[in-house]
Design a protein around this motif. Structure first.
Motif, PDB file in Angstrom:
ATOM      1  N   LEU A  27       0.829  -1.212   0.000  1.00 53.56           N
ATOM      2  CA  LEU A  27       0.000   0.000   0.000  1.00 53.56           C
ATOM      3  C   LEU A  27       0.860   1.257   0.000  1.00 53.56           C
ATOM      4  N   ASN A  28       1.963   1.246   0.760  1.00 52.16           N
ATOM      5  CA  ASN A  28       2.857   2.411   0.800  1.00 52.16           C
ATOM      6  C   ASN A  28       3.489   2.693  -0.557  1.00 52.16           C
ATOM      7  N   LYS A  29       3.664   1.664  -1.355  1.00 48.45           N
ATOM      8  CA  LYS A  29       4.262   1.852  -2.673  1.00 48.45           C
ATOM      9  C   LYS A  29       3.197   2.143  -3.736  1.00 48.45           C
ATOM     10  N   TYR A  30       2.110   1.397  -3.710  1.00 48.93           N
ATOM     11  CA  TYR A  30       1.126   1.425  -4.796  1.00 48.93           C
ATOM     12  C   TYR A  30       0.207   2.649  -4.751  1.00 48.93           C
ATOM     13  N   ILE A  31      -0.361   2.944  -3.597  1.00 46.43           N
ATOM     14  CA  ILE A  31      -1.355   4.023  -3.500  1.00 46.43           C
ATOM     15  C   ILE A  31      -0.762   5.380  -3.851  1.00 46.43           C
ATOM     16  N   PRO A  32       0.371   5.794  -3.285  1.00 46.47           N
ATOM     17  CA  PRO A  32       0.924   7.093  -3.693  1.00 46.47           C
ATOM     18  C   PRO A  32       1.237   7.160  -5.190  1.00 46.47           C
ATOM     19  N   GLN A  33       1.732   6.066  -5.742  1.00 42.80           N
ATOM     20  CA  GLN A  33       2.035   6.048  -7.176  1.00 42.80           C
ATOM     21  C   GLN A  33       0.768   6.269  -7.996  1.00 42.80           C
ATOM     22  N   LYS A  34      -0.303   5.578  -7.664  1.00 44.36           N
ATOM     23  CA  LYS A  34      -1.558   5.709  -8.423  1.00 44.36           C
ATOM     24  C   LYS A  34      -2.189   7.086  -8.213  1.00 44.36           C
ATOM     25  N   LEU A  35      -2.083   7.629  -7.003  1.00 46.26           N
ATOM     26  CA  LEU A  35      -2.628   8.965  -6.770  1.00 46.26           C
ATOM     27  C   LEU A  35      -1.832  10.029  -7.529  1.00 46.26           C
ATOM     28  N   ARG A  36      -0.516   9.839  -7.638  1.00 45.46           N
ATOM     29  CA  ARG A  36       0.292  10.769  -8.439  1.00 45.46           C
ATOM     30  C   ARG A  36      -0.133  10.729  -9.905  1.00 45.46           C
ATOM     31  N   GLU A  37      -0.356   9.516 -10.415  1.00 48.44           N
ATOM     32  CA  GLU A  37      -0.813   9.378 -11.797  1.00 48.44           C
ATOM     33  C   GLU A  37      -2.170  10.050 -11.982  1.00 48.44           C
ATOM     34  N   ALA A  38      -3.055   9.893 -11.019  1.00 49.11           N
ATOM     35  CA  ALA A  38      -4.368  10.522 -11.101  1.00 49.11           C
ATOM     36  C   ALA A  38      -4.246  12.043 -11.061  1.00 49.11           C
ATOM     37  N   ALA A  39      -3.340  12.547 -10.237  1.00 50.69           N
ATOM     38  CA  ALA A  39      -3.141  13.997 -10.156  1.00 50.69           C
ATOM     39  C   ALA A  39      -2.577  14.535 -11.458  1.00 50.69           C
ATOM     40  N   ASP A  41      -3.118  13.331 -14.384  1.00 44.96           N
ATOM     41  CA  ASP A  41      -4.170  13.277 -15.395  1.00 44.96           C
ATOM     42  C   ASP A  41      -5.362  14.175 -15.075  1.00 44.96           C
ATOM     43  N   ALA A  42      -5.326  14.867 -13.952  1.00 46.94           N
ATOM     44  CA  ALA A  42      -6.503  15.596 -13.471  1.00 46.94           C
ATOM     45  C   ALA A  42      -6.839  16.846 -14.275  1.00 46.94           C
ATOM     46  N   ASP A  43      -5.882  17.440 -14.985  1.00 49.46           N
ATOM     47  CA  ASP A  43      -6.114  18.665 -15.752  1.00 49.46           C
ATOM     48  C   ASP A  43      -6.730  19.734 -14.847  1.00 49.46           C
ATOM     49  N   ILE A  44      -6.007  20.054 -13.781  1.00 50.01           N
ATOM     50  CA  ILE A  44      -6.498  20.967 -12.749  1.00 50.01           C
ATOM     51  C   ILE A  44      -6.841  22.335 -13.319  1.00 50.01           C
ATOM     52  N   SER A 100      -3.340  25.741 -10.572  1.00 53.24           N
ATOM     53  CA  SER A 100      -2.775  24.733 -11.463  1.00 53.24           C
ATOM     54  C   SER A 100      -1.325  24.435 -11.087  1.00 53.24           C
ATOM     55  N   ASP A 101      -0.609  25.425 -10.529  1.00 50.89           N
ATOM     56  CA  ASP A 101       0.753  25.179 -10.044  1.00 50.89           C
ATOM     57  C   ASP A 101       0.744  24.548  -8.652  1.00 50.89           C
ATOM     58  N   LEU A 102      -0.164  25.014  -7.818  1.00 55.37           N
ATOM     59  CA  LEU A 102      -0.190  24.573  -6.432  1.00 55.37           C
ATOM     60  C   LEU A 102      -0.774  23.165  -6.273  1.00 55.37           C
ATOM     61  N   GLY A 103      -1.809  22.838  -7.064  1.00 53.12           N
ATOM     62  CA  GLY A 103      -2.492  21.550  -6.921  1.00 53.12           C
ATOM     63  C   GLY A 103      -1.561  20.356  -6.973  1.00 53.12           C
ATOM     64  N   PRO A 104      -0.785  20.185  -8.055  1.00 54.53           N
ATOM     65  CA  PRO A 104       0.129  19.031  -8.094  1.00 54.53           C
ATOM     66  C   PRO A 104       1.196  19.070  -7.000  1.00 54.53           C
ATOM     67  N   SER A 105       1.666  20.268  -6.664  1.00 53.70           N
ATOM     68  CA  SER A 105       2.676  20.375  -5.608  1.00 53.70           C
ATOM     69  C   SER A 105       2.117  19.913  -4.274  1.00 53.70           C
ATOM     70  N   VAL A 106       0.904  20.319  -3.957  1.00 58.33           N
ATOM     71  CA  VAL A 106       0.265  19.890  -2.710  1.00 58.33           C
ATOM     72  C   VAL A 106       0.051  18.381  -2.735  1.00 58.33           C
ATOM     73  N   MET A 107      -0.370  17.848  -3.888  1.00 57.36           N
ATOM     74  CA  MET A 107      -0.604  16.408  -4.004  1.00 57.36           C
ATOM     75  C   MET A 107       0.698  15.641  -3.761  1.00 57.36           C
TER      76      MET A 107
END
Length: 185
Positions: A27-39, A41-44, A100-107
């Motif tokens: 979970l420590n490896k997989y979840i952050p990786q998938k959330l980063r990918e989602a962020a 692709d989010a087109d904030i 748009s700059d802050l969103g990915p950085s916070v994620m």
């Protein structure tokens, strides 16, 4: 008695699934990786722009501008004969660019395990709770169907090749007279 047996079997099945598929390391490896990918692709920027053009977005901007007018910064702007409300068209592009700059950085900050902001042990607890609820809904018929699919899919060839191998071995034993001879048959 059946209810107790079903609950014990369900609990051991649930524990086995949790320990096999949802280990803390995984979970420590997989979840952050998938959330980063989602962020990523989010087109904030586009989503913020769309939201700011809605009535709710416009209302928030107006409320914040009205609030700013009561603060010392707003008083300073008003002392320069600038209407604080006239800043509204200027604020939207700044908000879009900022978010748009802050969103990915916070994620990325939240997903960094060193910061401790992502509580994966709570996620595992929620998975456990979800599986407990689902196990209450599982019937013996459902388990029978699951096992049938697994056996048919993965062990079907084992049965076929076992029959072929047994037939070949039986023919060899019979041809070489290694098979037992029964006299009373």
């Amino acid at each position: 008695k059946q209810w107790y047996q079903r609950r014990v079997r369900g609990r051991s099945m649930k524990d086995m699934i949790l320990e096999t598929f949802f280990t803390p390391d995984f979970l420590n490896k997989y979840i952050p990786q998938k959330l980063r990918e989602a962020a990523a692709d989010a087109d904030i920027e586009n989503k913020v722009n769309v939201f700011l053009n809605t009535d709710a977005g416009q209302q928030i901007i107006e409320e914040k501008i009205d609030h700013m007018a009561t603060m010392p910064e707003g008083k300073l702007v008003q002392s320069m004969d600038i209407d604080v409300g006239s800043l509204k068209p200027l604020i939207k592009p700044v908000i879009i660019s900022f978010l748009s700059d802050l969103g990915p950085s916070v994620m990325y900050y939240m997903l960094d395990p060193k910061n401790g902001t992502l509580n994966l042990s709570r996620l595992r607890t929620e998975l456990d709770r979800y599986m407990c609820e689902r196990m209450e809904e599982v019937t013996p018929e459902m388990i029978k169907n699951i096992m049938y699919v697994v056996v048919l899919q993965y062990l079907g060839w084992l049965v076929v090749w076992g029959c072929v191998f047994g037939s070949v071995m039986g023919a060899i034993c019979e041809a070489t007279h290694l098979s037992p001879q029964y006299e009373n048959w």
